[in-house]
Structures are given as structure tokens and as C-alpha cells.
Design a protein around this motif. Structure first.
Motif, PDB file in Angstrom:
ATOM      1  N   ARG A 180     117.165 135.750  74.652  1.00  0.00           N
ATOM      2  CA  ARG A 180     116.402 136.755  73.841  1.00  0.00           C
ATOM      3  C   ARG A 180     114.928 136.679  74.214  1.00  0.00           C
ATOM      4  O   ARG A 180     113.978 137.481  74.605  1.00  0.00           O
ATOM      5  CB  ARG A 180     116.494 136.476  72.367  1.00  0.00           C
ATOM      6  CG  ARG A 180     115.817 137.324  71.547  1.00  0.00           C
ATOM      7  CD  ARG A 180     116.050 138.766  71.751  1.00  0.00           C
ATOM      8  NE  ARG A 180     117.133 139.315  71.137  1.00  0.00           N
ATOM      9  CZ  ARG A 180     117.932 140.443  71.087  1.00  0.00           C
ATOM     10  NH1 ARG A 180     117.485 141.442  72.137  1.00  0.00           N
ATOM     11  NH2 ARG A 180     118.964 140.843  70.377  1.00  0.00           N
ATOM     12  N   GLU A 181     114.483 135.369  74.425  1.00  0.00           N
ATOM     13  CA  GLU A 181     113.009 135.142  74.905  1.00  0.00           C
ATOM     14  C   GLU A 181     112.632 135.689  76.249  1.00  0.00           C
ATOM     15  O   GLU A 181     111.526 136.293  76.591  1.00  0.00           O
ATOM     16  CB  GLU A 181     112.643 133.665  74.930  1.00  0.00           C
ATOM     17  CG  GLU A 181     112.684 133.005  73.555  1.00  0.00           C
ATOM     18  CD  GLU A 181     112.397 131.661  73.439  1.00  0.00           C
ATOM     19  OE1 GLU A 181     112.297 131.082  72.313  1.00  0.00           O
ATOM     20  OE2 GLU A 181     112.730 130.888  74.602  1.00  0.00           O
ATOM     21  N   SER A 182     113.630 135.497  76.885  1.00  0.00           N
ATOM     22  CA  SER A 182     113.517 136.130  78.523  1.00  0.00           C
ATOM     23  C   SER A 182     113.262 137.607  78.449  1.00  0.00           C
ATOM     24  O   SER A 182     112.469 138.364  79.210  1.00  0.00           O
ATOM     25  CB  SER A 182     114.738 135.911  79.283  1.00  0.00           C
ATOM     26  OG  SER A 182     114.761 134.365  79.496  1.00  0.00           O
ATOM     27  N   GLU A 183     114.333 138.285  77.500  1.00  0.00           N
ATOM     28  CA  GLU A 183     114.087 139.621  77.356  1.00  0.00           C
ATOM     29  C   GLU A 183     112.672 140.113  76.821  1.00  0.00           C
ATOM     30  O   GLU A 183     112.135 141.066  77.075  1.00  0.00           O
ATOM     31  CB  GLU A 183     115.209 140.142  76.338  1.00  0.00           C
ATOM     32  CG  GLU A 183     116.676 140.053  76.592  1.00  0.00           C
ATOM     33  CD  GLU A 183     117.859 140.409  75.999  1.00  0.00           C
ATOM     34  OE1 GLU A 183     118.922 141.131  76.193  1.00  0.00           O
ATOM     35  OE2 GLU A 183     117.600 140.163  74.659  1.00  0.00           O
ATOM     36  N   VAL A 184     112.394 139.562  75.744  1.00  0.00           N
ATOM     37  CA  VAL A 184     111.113 139.490  75.444  1.00  0.00           C
ATOM     38  C   VAL A 184     109.863 139.333  76.210  1.00  0.00           C
ATOM     39  O   VAL A 184     109.201 140.268  76.579  1.00  0.00           O
ATOM     40  CB  VAL A 184     110.742 138.640  74.112  1.00  0.00           C
ATOM     41  CG1 VAL A 184     109.180 138.968  73.640  1.00  0.00           C
ATOM     42  CG2 VAL A 184     111.527 139.059  73.035  1.00  0.00           C
ATOM     43  N   LEU A 185     109.819 138.505  77.210  1.00  0.00           N
ATOM     44  CA  LEU A 185     109.077 138.216  78.059  1.00  0.00           C
ATOM     45  C   LEU A 185     109.000 139.371  79.208  1.00  0.00           C
ATOM     46  O   LEU A 185     107.998 139.702  79.592  1.00  0.00           O
ATOM     47  CB  LEU A 185     109.440 136.827  78.985  1.00  0.00           C
ATOM     48  CG  LEU A 185     108.486 136.475  80.243  1.00  0.00           C
ATOM     49  CD1 LEU A 185     106.830 136.555  79.670  1.00  0.00           C
ATOM     50  CD2 LEU A 185     109.111 135.419  80.831  1.00  0.00           C
ATOM     51  N   ALA A 186     110.309 139.844  79.300  1.00  0.00           N
ATOM     52  CA  ALA A 186     110.250 140.973  80.441  1.00  0.00           C
ATOM     53  C   ALA A 186     109.703 142.166  79.862  1.00  0.00           C
ATOM     54  O   ALA A 186     108.803 142.980  80.491  1.00  0.00           O
ATOM     55  CB  ALA A 186     111.652 141.313  80.787  1.00  0.00           C
ATOM     56  N   CYS A 187     109.783 142.645  78.517  1.00  0.00           N
ATOM     57  CA  CYS A 187     109.180 143.336  78.083  1.00  0.00           C
ATOM     58  C   CYS A 187     107.519 143.296  77.851  1.00  0.00           C
ATOM     59  O   CYS A 187     106.625 144.276  78.042  1.00  0.00           O
ATOM     60  CB  CYS A 187     109.401 143.762  76.603  1.00  0.00           C
ATOM     61  SG  CYS A 187     111.127 144.291  76.261  1.00  0.00           S
ATOM     62  N   ILE A 188     107.115 142.315  77.631  1.00  0.00           N
ATOM     63  CA  ILE A 188     105.730 141.713  77.707  1.00  0.00           C
ATOM     64  C   ILE A 188     105.065 141.980  79.003  1.00  0.00           C
ATOM     65  O   ILE A 188     103.985 142.820  79.246  1.00  0.00           O
ATOM     66  CB  ILE A 188     105.399 140.232  77.456  1.00  0.00           C
ATOM     67  CG1 ILE A 188     105.799 139.906  75.996  1.00  0.00           C
ATOM     68  CG2 ILE A 188     104.036 139.992  77.746  1.00  0.00           C
ATOM     69  CD1 ILE A 188     105.833 138.428  75.569  1.00  0.00           C
ATOM     70  N   THR A 189     105.904 141.701  80.007  1.00  0.00           N
ATOM     71  CA  THR A 189     105.059 141.949  81.505  1.00  0.00           C
ATOM     72  C   THR A 189     105.187 143.214  81.792  1.00  0.00           C
ATOM     73  O   THR A 189     104.235 143.594  82.764  1.00  0.00           O
ATOM     74  CB  THR A 189     106.176 141.193  82.527  1.00  0.00           C
ATOM     75  OG1 THR A 189     107.405 141.855  82.703  1.00  0.00           O
ATOM     76  CG2 THR A 189     105.962 139.892  82.116  1.00  0.00           C
ATOM     77  N   GLN A 190     105.911 144.219  80.909  1.00  0.00           N
ATOM     78  CA  GLN A 190     105.753 145.758  81.156  1.00  0.00           C
ATOM     79  C   GLN A 190     104.543 146.455  80.425  1.00  0.00           C
ATOM     80  O   GLN A 190     104.365 147.574  80.151  1.00  0.00           O
ATOM     81  CB  GLN A 190     106.887 146.384  80.780  1.00  0.00           C
ATOM     82  CG  GLN A 190     108.105 145.892  81.958  1.00  0.00           C
ATOM     83  CD  GLN A 190     109.371 146.410  81.213  1.00  0.00           C
ATOM     84  OE1 GLN A 190     109.811 147.085  80.297  1.00  0.00           O
ATOM     85  NE2 GLN A 190     110.400 145.742  82.166  1.00  0.00           N
ATOM     86  N   GLY A 191     103.858 145.396  79.531  1.00  0.00           N
ATOM     87  CA  GLY A 191     102.762 145.942  78.992  1.00  0.00           C
ATOM     88  C   GLY A 191     103.183 146.611  77.644  1.00  0.00           C
ATOM     89  O   GLY A 191     102.326 147.268  76.929  1.00  0.00           O
ATOM     90  N   ARG A 192     104.658 146.267  77.054  1.00  0.00           N
ATOM     91  CA  ARG A 192     104.869 146.731  75.758  1.00  0.00           C
ATOM     92  C   ARG A 192     104.353 146.137  74.489  1.00  0.00           C
ATOM     93  O   ARG A 192     104.068 145.055  74.546  1.00  0.00           O
ATOM     94  CB  ARG A 192     106.380 146.845  75.583  1.00  0.00           C
ATOM     95  CG  ARG A 192     107.031 147.702  76.912  1.00  0.00           C
ATOM     96  CD  ARG A 192     108.369 147.732  76.746  1.00  0.00           C
ATOM     97  NE  ARG A 192     109.106 148.589  77.681  1.00  0.00           N
ATOM     98  CZ  ARG A 192     110.262 148.854  77.733  1.00  0.00           C
ATOM     99  NH1 ARG A 192     111.111 148.516  76.718  1.00  0.00           N
ATOM    100  NH2 ARG A 192     110.884 149.396  78.992  1.00  0.00           N
TER     101      ARG A 192
END
Length: 207
Positions: A147-159
Motif C-alpha cells: 500500500r505504501e508503494s501505491e501511495v508513493l507512486a501517486c506522490i511521484t505523480q504529484g497527486r
């Protein structure tokens, strides 16, 4: 095809002429200005508002690092490609941390420079493997939950937290908890630094 308006900031005359020659040979690139020092570069950016800046780090009067910081402060959407002789992890880290979206060494090919400019113009980061390898030296290994990896992926997309919550279908409060955990595990002060660290360690990959 859209032309990308490029500003060159490079203090060495021959290097600047070589850059001009390489880039102006591409129909997609239009050089709209050239500056030989950081102060003049900032002034020319204000005047011309280029799509992309190609910048050397070692400049007289105002350093390349200061140019990046000033431009990103005044123009948050400024898109900057660093082209430098310096390969050290500290220079790469400082440039990216300050807001540069690409970092190339001056032995990069004209094709790679064009590729970097095109990616940055689209709002994407461009860090070749050699830059990522140098950056990786600065950071210990990190283990994130799925789940943290999914959140990190979203962070890197600027969400934003709200956008992440909608994407992952979880509560915004839960997102805040995950974001805090990700930043803590990565030793990152903020989302931008977390994105840099994620690139360093290959936790995320650029298209």
C-alpha cells in the motif's frame, strides 16, 4: 509539430555555440535566447518565458543552483535541464532537489539532450542511469508495504491526498498516515524529496 522554445545559459562561448549548433539543427527546437551568466539568464527568462532552460551549474555572478532556485520560486512551472561537467552525487542531488527536471553531463550525445528537452517539455523528469546510480549512493535501502508503494507512486505523480484517496479508494485520513510513514521510512523531508529518493533507488521508474 510544436516547436520547443529553449533558453541556453552557459558561460563558455564555444560550449554555448556548440549547443546552439546541435539544438538548432532540430526542427522541433527554437533557441529564443542565450545568456553567459546566471543573472542575465534569469532576466532573459523573465523576458521570454521559454518552454525549457538548458543550464550549466558553474556560472559567474549567480551560480546555476541559485538560478534554479530563483526561477522555480518566481516561476514554479519553470522546466530546467542541467548540462554540467560535474558527475558527483552532491551536484546531481542539489540540482534535482532545487527543482531541475533533468541532469546530463556534457559528454551526453545530441540525441540524448534532445530527448531530455522533449521529456522535460512534457513535464517529465529525465535522469539517465548514471545520474540515478550516483544519487543511489546517498540513500540506504527502503522497504515499503504494498500500500505504501501505491501511495508513493501517486506522490511521484504529484497527486494530492484527496486524489490519492480517490485513486486507491481509501479514506483521506488513511492516506495521510501512509504518506507520513513513507516519508519517515525514506528519511524525506517532503514529497519532492521522496520522489527524488524513489528515483534514486528504482522504487519507481520513469516512462
Amino acid at each position: 509539430m510544436k516547436q520547443i522554445r529553449v533558453l541556453l545559459i552557459e558561460d563558455h562561448f564555444l560550449a554555448r555555440m556548440a549547443l546552439h549548433s546541435v539544438l538548432s539543427g532540430h526542427s522541433q527546437i527554437r533557441i529564443i535566447g542565450e545568456a553567459s551568466d546566471g543573472e542575465a539568464g534569469i532576466a532573459m527568462y523573465r523576458q521570454h518565458r521559454p518552454d525549457v532552460v538548458v543550464l550549466d551549474l558553474r556560472l559567474p555572478r549567480v551560480s546555476g543552483f541559485e538560478v534554479i532556485i530563483e526561477l522555480r520560486k518566481e516561476f514554479p512551472g519553470a522546466r530546467i535541464v542541467v548540462l554540467s561537467n560535474y558527475r558527483g552525487s552532491e551536484d546531481i542531488y542539489r540540482a534535482v532537489r532545487s527543482g531541475a527536471m533533468a541532469y546530463l553531463t556534457k559528454d551526453a550525445s545530441g540525441e540524448e539532450l534532445l530527448n531530455a528537452i522533449q521529456n522535460v517539455d512534457r513535464g517529465l523528469r529525465y535522469l539517465p542511469h548514471v545520474a540515478l546510480d550516483r544519487l543511489a549512493e546517498r540513500m540506504p535501502s527502503v522497504e515499503l508495504t504494498p500500500r505504501e508503494s501505491e501511495v508513493l507512486a501517486c506522490i511521484t505523480q504529484g497527486r494530492s491526498n484527496r486524489e490519492i484517496a480517490e485513486e486507491l479508494r481509501i479514506a483521506e485520513k488513511t492516506v495521510r498516515i501512509h504518506v507520513s510513514s513513507v516519508l519517515d521510512k525514506m528519511g524525506a523531508r517532503d514529497r519532492t524529496q521522496a520522489t527524488i529518493y524513489a528515483l534514486q533507488r528504482g522504487l519507481i521508474h520513469l516512462d
